[in-house]
Design a protein around this motif. Structure first.
Motif, PDB file in Angstrom:
ATOM      1  N   GLU A   1       0.830  -1.202   0.000  1.00 36.18           N
ATOM      2  CA  GLU A   1       0.000   0.000   0.000  1.00 36.18           C
ATOM      3  C   GLU A   1       0.867   1.256   0.000  1.00 36.18           C
ATOM      4  O   GLU A   1       0.614   2.204  -0.741  1.00 36.18           O
ATOM      5  N   ASN A   2       1.901   1.256   0.817  1.00 38.75           N
ATOM      6  CA  ASN A   2       2.788   2.414   0.905  1.00 38.75           C
ATOM      7  C   ASN A   2       3.437   2.731  -0.438  1.00 38.75           C
ATOM      8  O   ASN A   2       3.460   3.889  -0.875  1.00 38.75           O
ATOM      9  N   LEU A   3       3.956   1.723  -1.110  1.00 40.26           N
ATOM     10  CA  LEU A   3       4.610   1.958  -2.401  1.00 40.26           C
ATOM     11  C   LEU A   3       3.614   2.371  -3.480  1.00 40.26           C
ATOM     12  O   LEU A   3       3.950   3.154  -4.372  1.00 40.26           O
ATOM     13  N   LEU A   4       2.397   1.850  -3.397  1.00 40.14           N
ATOM     14  CA  LEU A   4       1.356   2.306  -4.323  1.00 40.14           C
ATOM     15  C   LEU A   4       1.056   3.780  -4.101  1.00 40.14           C
ATOM     16  O   LEU A   4       0.986   4.562  -5.056  1.00 40.14           O
ATOM     17  N   LEU A   5       0.885   4.160  -2.841  1.00 37.02           N
ATOM     18  CA  LEU A   5       0.550   5.555  -2.541  1.00 37.02           C
ATOM     19  C   LEU A   5       1.670   6.510  -2.946  1.00 37.02           C
ATOM     20  O   LEU A   5       1.416   7.677  -3.255  1.00 37.02           O
ATOM     21  N   GLN A   6       2.907   6.007  -2.980  1.00 36.70           N
ATOM     22  CA  GLN A   6       4.038   6.810  -3.455  1.00 36.70           C
ATOM     23  C   GLN A   6       4.136   6.796  -4.986  1.00 36.70           C
ATOM     24  O   GLN A   6       5.029   7.411  -5.556  1.00 36.70           O
ATOM     25  N   GLU A   7       3.230   6.047  -5.620  1.00 35.88           N
ATOM     26  CA  GLU A   7       3.195   5.911  -7.078  1.00 35.88           C
ATOM     27  C   GLU A   7       4.493   5.323  -7.625  1.00 35.88           C
ATOM     28  O   GLU A   7       4.915   5.630  -8.749  1.00 35.88           O
ATOM     29  N   SER A   8       5.107   4.462  -6.864  1.00 37.85           N
ATOM     30  CA  SER A   8       6.378   3.840  -7.254  1.00 37.85           C
ATOM     31  C   SER A   8       6.322   3.080  -8.576  1.00 37.85           C
ATOM     32  O   SER A   8       7.302   3.109  -9.333  1.00 37.85           O
ATOM     33  N   PRO A   9       5.219   2.396  -8.909  1.00 34.73           N
ATOM     34  CA  PRO A   9       5.214   1.674 -10.194  1.00 34.73           C
ATOM     35  C   PRO A   9       5.463   2.573 -11.399  1.00 34.73           C
ATOM     36  O   PRO A   9       5.983   2.121 -12.418  1.00 34.73           O
ATOM     37  N   LEU A  10       5.116   3.867 -11.281  1.00 33.47           N
ATOM     38  CA  LEU A  10       5.297   4.780 -12.410  1.00 33.47           C
ATOM     39  C   LEU A  10       6.768   4.980 -12.771  1.00 33.47           C
ATOM     40  O   LEU A  10       7.077   5.481 -13.852  1.00 33.47           O
ATOM     41  N   LEU A  11       7.674   4.567 -11.897  1.00 38.27           N
ATOM     42  CA  LEU A  11       9.107   4.656 -12.188  1.00 38.27           C
ATOM     43  C   LEU A  11       9.577   3.538 -13.119  1.00 38.27           C
ATOM     44  O   LEU A  11      10.696   3.577 -13.617  1.00 38.27           O
TER      45      LEU A  11
ATOM     46  N   CYS B   1      -4.475   3.397  -8.398  1.00 37.75           N
ATOM     47  CA  CYS B   1      -4.693   2.287  -9.335  1.00 37.75           C
ATOM     48  C   CYS B   1      -5.321   2.774 -10.643  1.00 37.75           C
ATOM     49  O   CYS B   1      -4.939   2.326 -11.724  1.00 37.75           O
ATOM     50  N   LYS B   2      -6.266   3.700 -10.543  1.00 36.37           N
ATOM     51  CA  LYS B   2      -6.878   4.270 -11.751  1.00 36.37           C
ATOM     52  C   LYS B   2      -5.838   5.037 -12.567  1.00 36.37           C
ATOM     53  O   LYS B   2      -5.822   4.951 -13.797  1.00 36.37           O
ATOM     54  N   LYS B   3      -4.960   5.743 -11.888  1.00 34.38           N
ATOM     55  CA  LYS B   3      -3.896   6.479 -12.575  1.00 34.38           C
ATOM     56  C   LYS B   3      -2.960   5.506 -13.300  1.00 34.38           C
ATOM     57  O   LYS B   3      -2.580   5.741 -14.454  1.00 34.38           O
ATOM     58  N   LEU B   4      -2.611   4.422 -12.638  1.00 30.33           N
ATOM     59  CA  LEU B   4      -1.747   3.415 -13.263  1.00 30.33           C
ATOM     60  C   LEU B   4      -2.428   2.789 -14.473  1.00 30.33           C
ATOM     61  O   LEU B   4      -1.821   2.614 -15.525  1.00 30.33           O
ATOM     62  N   LYS B   5      -3.690   2.460 -14.316  1.00 30.65           N
ATOM     63  CA  LYS B   5      -4.450   1.850 -15.410  1.00 30.65           C
ATOM     64  C   LYS B   5      -4.526   2.808 -16.610  1.00 30.65           C
ATOM     65  O   LYS B   5      -4.312   2.399 -17.745  1.00 30.65           O
TER      66      LYS B   5
END
Length: 181
Positions: free
Chosen positions: A75-85, A109-113
């Motif tokens: 959850e923490n890494l999602l909230l930091q938007e880490s996948p966008l890196l 999650c919507k932003k990532l999608k």
């Protein structure tokens, strides 16, 4: 003369096959030794280590042969938007079953999608509070060791009108494989 420091770098790579038993992707998992088990109490650090080892130390293409890599995100890494890196063509963002679907998590999650990332729900067992995640999920991972055939059928019926793929995990026998098909 030169001194070199040689480091042991560990990543577990679990193949993921499609219905035709062709390689689809790999799940990358944290390991910190030659022992094939998970001993990290900090999920954030485990994911960061997997990313650093896979992308920077080894090289993601060398590790996956150009296939996608499923990587667990807390959850923490999602909230930091880490996948966008990470490259959306290289990664499937796997949301751990411990992540609470708060409005903030759903927004990320919507932003990532919208950015083109595939999203997988790990060890998913339906509960009404998880319903918002179904709106962003591309893949639902179902653990064959902790669910029954009836549980799996109920889940599939619940999401049948969505464009979601099911991924059976911990399929250990031919019988399990046939049931998963």
């Amino acid at each position: 003369y030169r001194r070199f420091l040689i480091l042991d770098i560990f990543v577990a790579r679990q193949p993921i096959f499609n219905r035709l038993q062709k390689l689809f992707a790999y799940e990358l998992l944290f390991r910190d030794s030659y022992d094939n088990n998970y001993r990290c109490a900090n999920g954030d650090q485990a994911t960061i280590d997997v990313i650093c080892n896979s992308f920077f130390a080894i090289g993601i293409d060398a590790l996956t042969g150009g296939k996608r890599a499923f990587i667990n995100f807390t959850e923490n890494l999602l909230l930091q938007e880490s996948p966008l890196l990470l490259s959306k063509k290289s990664v499937v963002v796997e949301i751990l079953e411990t992540v609470e679907p708060t409005p903030e998590v759903i927004a990320v999650c919507k932003k990532l999608k919208q950015a083109g990332y595939l999203i997988a729900l790990d060890d998913f067992v339906f509960h009404p509070r998880f319903a918002p995640l179904l709106d962003v999920a591309d893949i639902i991972k179902v653990d064959f060791l902790i669910t029954t055939g009836l549980d799996r059928r109920k889940l599939m019926l619940r999401v049948k009108n969505r464009n979601i793929y099911f991924l059976a995990e911990k399929v250990e026998t031919r019988e399990d494989f046939e049931e998963a098909l």
